[in-house]
Write a protein that holds these residues in place. Structure first.
Motif, mmCIF file in Angstrom:
data_model
loop_
_atom_site.group_PDB
_atom_site.id
_atom_site.type_symbol
_atom_site.label_atom_id
_atom_site.label_comp_id
_atom_site.label_asym_id
_atom_site.label_seq_id
_atom_site.Cartn_x
_atom_site.Cartn_y
_atom_site.Cartn_z
ATOM 1 N N ASN A 1 -5.460 -0.067 9.704
ATOM 2 C CA ASN A 1 -6.042 -0.692 8.513
ATOM 3 C C ASN A 1 -6.964 -1.847 8.899
ATOM 4 O OD1 ASN A 1 -5.047 0.795 6.265
ATOM 5 N ND2 ASN A 1 -3.014 -0.027 6.673
ATOM 6 N N LEU B 1 -6.718 3.546 3.671
ATOM 7 C CA LEU B 1 -6.578 2.653 2.526
ATOM 8 C C LEU B 1 -7.919 2.577 1.796
ATOM 9 C CD1 LEU B 1 -4.771 0.502 1.092
ATOM 10 C CD2 LEU B 1 -5.793 -1.181 2.639
ATOM 11 N N SER C 1 -0.287 2.623 10.335
ATOM 12 C CA SER C 1 0.729 3.468 9.687
ATOM 13 C C SER C 1 1.591 4.172 10.727
ATOM 14 C CB SER C 1 0.050 4.511 8.801
ATOM 15 O OG SER C 1 0.962 5.556 8.511
ATOM 16 N N THR D 1 0.851 -1.197 0.000
ATOM 17 C CA THR D 1 0.000 0.000 0.000
ATOM 18 C C THR D 1 0.887 1.248 0.000
ATOM 19 O OG1 THR D 1 -0.181 0.585 2.347
ATOM 20 C CG2 THR D 1 -1.517 -1.289 1.589
ATOM 21 N N ILE E 1 -4.401 5.235 -1.275
ATOM 22 C CA ILE E 1 -5.066 5.700 -0.052
ATOM 23 C C ILE E 1 -5.830 6.987 -0.371
ATOM 24 C CG2 ILE E 1 -3.317 4.688 1.456
ATOM 25 C CD1 ILE E 1 -2.126 7.502 1.839
ATOM 26 N N VAL F 1 0.901 -5.542 4.029
ATOM 27 C CA VAL F 1 0.171 -4.351 4.472
ATOM 28 C C VAL F 1 0.545 -4.028 5.910
ATOM 29 C CG1 VAL F 1 -2.158 -3.498 5.017
ATOM 30 C CG2 VAL F 1 -1.797 -4.879 2.984
ATOM 31 N N PHE G 1 -7.896 -1.906 -3.175
ATOM 32 C CA PHE G 1 -7.014 -2.994 -2.730
ATOM 33 C C PHE G 1 -7.559 -4.336 -3.237
ATOM 34 C CE2 PHE G 1 -5.789 -6.338 0.199
ATOM 35 C CZ PHE G 1 -4.437 -6.108 0.422
#
Ligand code: PLP
Length: 417
Positions: A192, A163, A185, A130, A157, A181, A168
């Motif tokens: 996520n 995301l 973050s 990602t 994103i 993934v 995806f």
């Protein structure tokens, strides 16, 4: 804060002064000012119980593991292996044999890249990552893609730092051999929806690796409920010593993966004609490990248990709300990433002020924040900035520290204007 339901604890609220007293470093001053440590996503501070466990190990039990036929060797091996059991419980693994000790997330992801992915990759295959990955979850895949003729593709994103799950899923096409993934973050704090992503991957027979470095300090991790194939995490962000981490993988994957490092400890029998290997996890653990570090990791897990992850998460939730509210009131301060589901990791910029200059002035006020690209160049490129500041909180931070940090930003802005 997670897409996995979990029980809420019935423990009383934390006595924060007592908690802070558990972390000796928090009491120090920097440049003559009380330290305000807001760089927890980089590495967390260590409680006394962890420091003492490492100290006690070297004072009383130091020996190598798994090979010494004496009392110290037994003690060292028991203390070291006890951490494997604790980690298996911590992430709800089906078996302790699924816990491979590594030096951290980086080594864990590289192990999967070279041992699981590389032997399977063909020209034309792809690996899906990602836009918000740490370099540790990009570069190993690029390296094995280069060797195999495979390519990397990137799930996008939104500007608020979430995301785009439908994109995806659309990108999970038949030539994808693995998806990788981050659970949380390290820049945006975004959580996520890993269980959803894992379900979609599983439907298509695509293994999913989850980088849990930033999730483990904030969320209860249940690898079986998440439904992923690989989970990597790092000890030093989880109140444990540096140089500790794990790769969790389903036993079937570990059985199928060839060893990555060769050497002592990982073999059954060595002959010049050929070598047979130990069963997982030991076949991936060549050489003398960071024994004291893993003993300290066990103490860190005990410490987390004594506080309760639910109480830590509840406290962090409050701190996050307070920090976001206060930061949004600062004129010219822009928060990068506004995900709905997030942990207290906040990237920000202040108009007209270079991130490094502001970080330096904050440091002179005793406030430790990180400035830079946070090992996430592609994310910086997406937002069109070379660097940001990042304040990352732990449960031991206080509302007063956040207020002092905001006041210090105000003073620094005046100086830099
Ligand atoms: N992944 C993420 C999301 C991180 O934040 C970090 C560390 O900052 C890493 C991977 C790498 O962890 P380590 O350096 O402990 O291997």
């Amino acid at each position: 804060m997670n897409d996995i339901p979990h029980a809420s604890g019935a423990l009383p609220p934390l006595d924060i002064e007592r908690v802070r007293a558990d972390f000796p470093l928090l009491a120090r001053t920097v440049h003559g000012k009380p330290l305000i440590y807001l760089d927890n996503a980089n590495t967390s501070q260590k409680p006394l119980s962890v420091i003492e466990a490492v100290d006690r190990f070297y004072r009383r039990s130091n020996a190598n593991v798994a090979r010494a036929m004496h009392a110290l060797g037994d003690e060292a091996t028991s203390a070291y292996e006890a951490t494997r059991d604790k980690l298996a419980r911590f992430i709800n693994a089906a078996s302790r044999d699924e816990i491979v000790f590594t030096s951290g997330t980086t080594q864990a992801i590289n192990l999967v890249a070279y041992s699981h992915a590389l032997p399977r990759l063909q020209p034309g295959d792809t690996i899906l990552v990602t836009q918000m990955e740490h370099h540790a979850n990009i570069v190993p895949w690029q390296l094995v893609c280069e060797r195999s003729g495979a390519t990397l593709k990137v799930a996008p994103i939104t500007h608020s730092g979430e995301l785009i799950v439908e994109r995806f899923v659309e990108l999970l096409t038949p030539e994808v051999r693995l998806a990788a993934v981050t659970h949380v973050s390290n820049v945006l704090g975004t959580v996520n929806p890993v269980a959803t992503l894992a379900r979609e991957c599983r439907r298509r027979g695509i293994p999913l690796l989850v980088d849990g470095s930033q999730a483990a300090p904030h969320l209860p991790i249940d690898v079986r409920a998440l439904g992923c194939d690989f989970y990597a995490l790092t000890g030093h962000k989880l109140f444990a010593p540096t140089g500790t981490g794990l790769l969790w993988a389903r036993r079937g994957h570990l059985d199928a993966m060839p060893p990555f490092f060769g050497g002592g400890e990982m073999i059954r029998e060595v002959r010049f004609e050929g070598t047979s290997f130990a069963d997982p996890p030991h076949k991936f653990e060549a050489g003398t490990p960071n024994i004291a570090g893993f003993v300290g990791f066990g103490a860190a897990l005990d410490y987390i248990d004594s506080i309760g992850l639910d109480r830590m998460a509840a406290r962090e939730h409050e701190l996050l709300a307070h920090a976001l509210e206060a930061m949004r009131k600062v004129p010219g301060l822009r928060i990068i990433g506004e995900a709905r589901d997030r942990v207290p990791v906040i990237a920000f910029l202040v108009d007209g002020v270079h991130a490094h200059d502001l970080a330096t002035l904050l440091d002179h006020e005793g406030v430790a924040v990180r400035s830079g690209h946070h090992c996430a160049h592609p994310l910086m490129q997406y937002y069109g900035v070379p660097a940001t500041l990042r304040a990352s909180l732990a449960f031991y931070n206080t509302h007063a520290e956040i207020d002092a940090f905001i006041a210090a930003i105000g003073r620094a802005r005046k100086l830099l204007a």
